[in-house]
Design an enzyme around this catalytic site. Sequence first.
Site, short mmCIF file in Angstrom:
data_model
loop_
_atom_site.label_atom_id
_atom_site.label_comp_id
_atom_site.label_asym_id
_atom_site.label_seq_id
_atom_site.Cartn_x
_atom_site.Cartn_y
_atom_site.Cartn_z
N ARG A 103 0.83 -1.20 0.00
CA ARG A 103 0.00 0.00 0.00
C ARG A 103 0.87 1.26 0.00
NH1 ARG A 103 -2.32 0.74 5.98
NH2 ARG A 103 -0.64 -0.22 7.14
N LYS A 122 1.45 6.57 0.97
CA LYS A 122 1.04 5.38 1.72
C LYS A 122 -0.48 5.41 1.83
CE LYS A 122 1.90 2.88 6.03
NZ LYS A 122 2.78 2.80 7.20
N ASP A 269 11.38 -6.35 6.99
CA ASP A 269 10.83 -5.51 5.92
C ASP A 269 10.59 -4.10 6.42
OD1 ASP A 269 8.82 -7.12 7.40
OD2 ASP A 269 7.40 -5.81 6.40
N ASP A 279 8.11 2.99 8.75
CA ASP A 279 6.87 2.25 8.97
C ASP A 279 6.32 2.43 10.38
OD1 ASP A 279 6.71 1.50 6.40
OD2 ASP A 279 6.71 -0.65 6.74
P1 AMP Z 1 3.49 -3.73 7.87
O1 AMP Z 1 3.20 -4.67 9.00
O2 AMP Z 1 2.64 -2.51 7.86
O3 AMP Z 1 4.94 -3.39 7.76
O4 AMP Z 1 3.08 -4.51 6.54
C1 AMP Z 1 3.60 -5.76 6.17
C2 AMP Z 1 3.26 -6.03 4.72
O5 AMP Z 1 1.83 -6.00 4.54
C3 AMP Z 1 3.82 -5.05 3.73
O6 AMP Z 1 4.12 -5.75 2.56
C4 AMP Z 1 2.68 -4.10 3.50
O7 AMP Z 1 2.76 -3.46 2.26
C5 AMP Z 1 1.48 -5.04 3.56
N1 AMP Z 1 0.26 -4.34 3.98
C6 AMP Z 1 -0.06 -3.86 5.20
N2 AMP Z 1 -1.27 -3.28 5.19
C7 AMP Z 1 -1.75 -3.39 3.94
C8 AMP Z 1 -2.95 -2.99 3.27
N3 AMP Z 1 -3.92 -2.37 3.91
N4 AMP Z 1 -3.06 -3.27 1.96
C9 AMP Z 1 -2.09 -3.91 1.29
N5 AMP Z 1 -0.96 -4.33 1.84
C10 AMP Z 1 -0.77 -4.07 3.14
MG MG Z 2 6.05 -2.43 6.57
#
Ligand code: AMP
Ligand code: MG
Length: 521
Positions: A103, A122, A269, A279
Amino acid sequence: MKLHINDTFNKELPADKNKNNYPRQVMDACFSYVTPTVPAQPKLLHVSTEMAALLGLSETDIASQTFLDVFTGAKTMEGTQAYAMCYGGHQFGNWAGQLGDGRAINLAEVLHNKQRWALQLKGAGHTPYSRSADGLAVLRSSIREHLCSEAMFHLGVPTTRSLALSLSGNDVLRDVMYNGNAAYEKGAIVCRVAPSFIRFGNFQIFASRNDSSNLKKLSDYTIKHFFPSIKSTGKESYIAFFNAVVNQTLAMIIHWQRVGFVHGVMNTDNMSILGLTIDYGPYGWLENYDKDWTPNTTDGQQRRYRFGNQPMVGLWNLYQLANALYLLVGEAAPFEAALERYKQEYETAKTTMMRAKLGLALEEEKDVDLIIALEKTLALIETDMTLFFRLLANTHKTDEAQAVLSKLKAAFYEPTTLTGDVLAQWTTWLQTYLSRLQKEILVAEERKNQMNQVNPKYVLRNYMAQLAIDAADKGDYSLIENLYQLLKQPYAEQVDQEKWFAKRPEWARHKVGCSMLSCSS
Ligand code: AMP
Ligand code: MG
């Protein structure tokens, strides 16, 4: 609005040949081209004027229709090709395979005053990396990211920045505590800014696929643009690169420990290759000093990402990056040496940081014991970290322990429990500290000034962000601006803002968003 566009990532690195936007595994590419989703009714809520200035944007630019269009994804800038990055990562200790910008959409890179900035939206819609999710973000988490990025910058902590916070006008369905109570929330978009958004996971994904060719391309690109002091080539350059990442990661984490920031999701990540805090999700600020505290309820059992564990998780994450870069080097020893160095330098860096917080200019070997004893003492009863260090600066060499304790009183959540054995242990620590201060030569006022430059007076306490969120939900965005202004000078006295120099209020102790956060954003 005129930006000096200077794209490199999507010009110099291999692109996904498939230009269609549907979830899939993307091979042999660093990124996929993708167009942001046009928002239903975009509305600009807040702009960091400092960040805008760094990009060469004026007040007039900020007020323009183009600014709104570009930074909400409604229109793309001429001559640019937006894209989502491909990366993988270890989540909570387990290899999760391909993740990627699910996203986040990179708009372009700007070169202004010789500084490179990548602009990234974002919450601007799905990408090939969205898996089953919607690619969107909600207002509450976007306010938290926008305010905290800028607050961290002004605290002197390496971080990604936030240019703008906007409403998309779309509704987004979220189950905040993952308990089956999903509800619609306002969708929002943040425009994040950093020299680069490359993460450890960008390297890991290629190594996991045994794709040394793309791993090499990405590493060479990163060194060329972001580690220009590395003059060597081949294996040597990758080892130098890894050592530089070790240094920058360690420096960032020491800053987190200094200001009481808990990231909450230190998955690989979410580790910037430039050592920037990135993040902002279920992060939180340490209030009562508790090394075991984590704001992230998703991690409530294991507490992998608790405050006191951040330095060791940093090391674990670097270990994973080493495993990836090993593919280019074929020798373990140089990586092992760098990781060993992290352990040693962490101890030194921590002591140096804590000495500064305590106002100790001289270096005494026994300071390490004083610091260990302090950490135990702070945890005896609930003691607010930020208030404690700020108030400790009022200590005079000639004070008795009792006098210092009364100066510290506001830092204790329940001062009436400061009795018996607890009182005795506090008194002992303060006596040791006072006798240590006798060796210092700085006069009290100078020591206080120095301490106040490393011990912030104002941080974005969890409940403060939540107040701004609650008001914003009712359409009042003024607190976002107030907090933004306050946190631009976290070390200044700002006497008219003293209400924020206070312990967390009782109502916030167990409130969702204040002490309980999830990854749902
Ligand atoms: P995060 O825990 O926010 O670092 O996200 C982990 C993974 O999930 C990353 O690849 C993000 O891009 C994906 N991600 C988190 N929230 C969303 C969302 N609402 N839509 C699409 N991908 C998401
Ligand atoms: Mg992330």
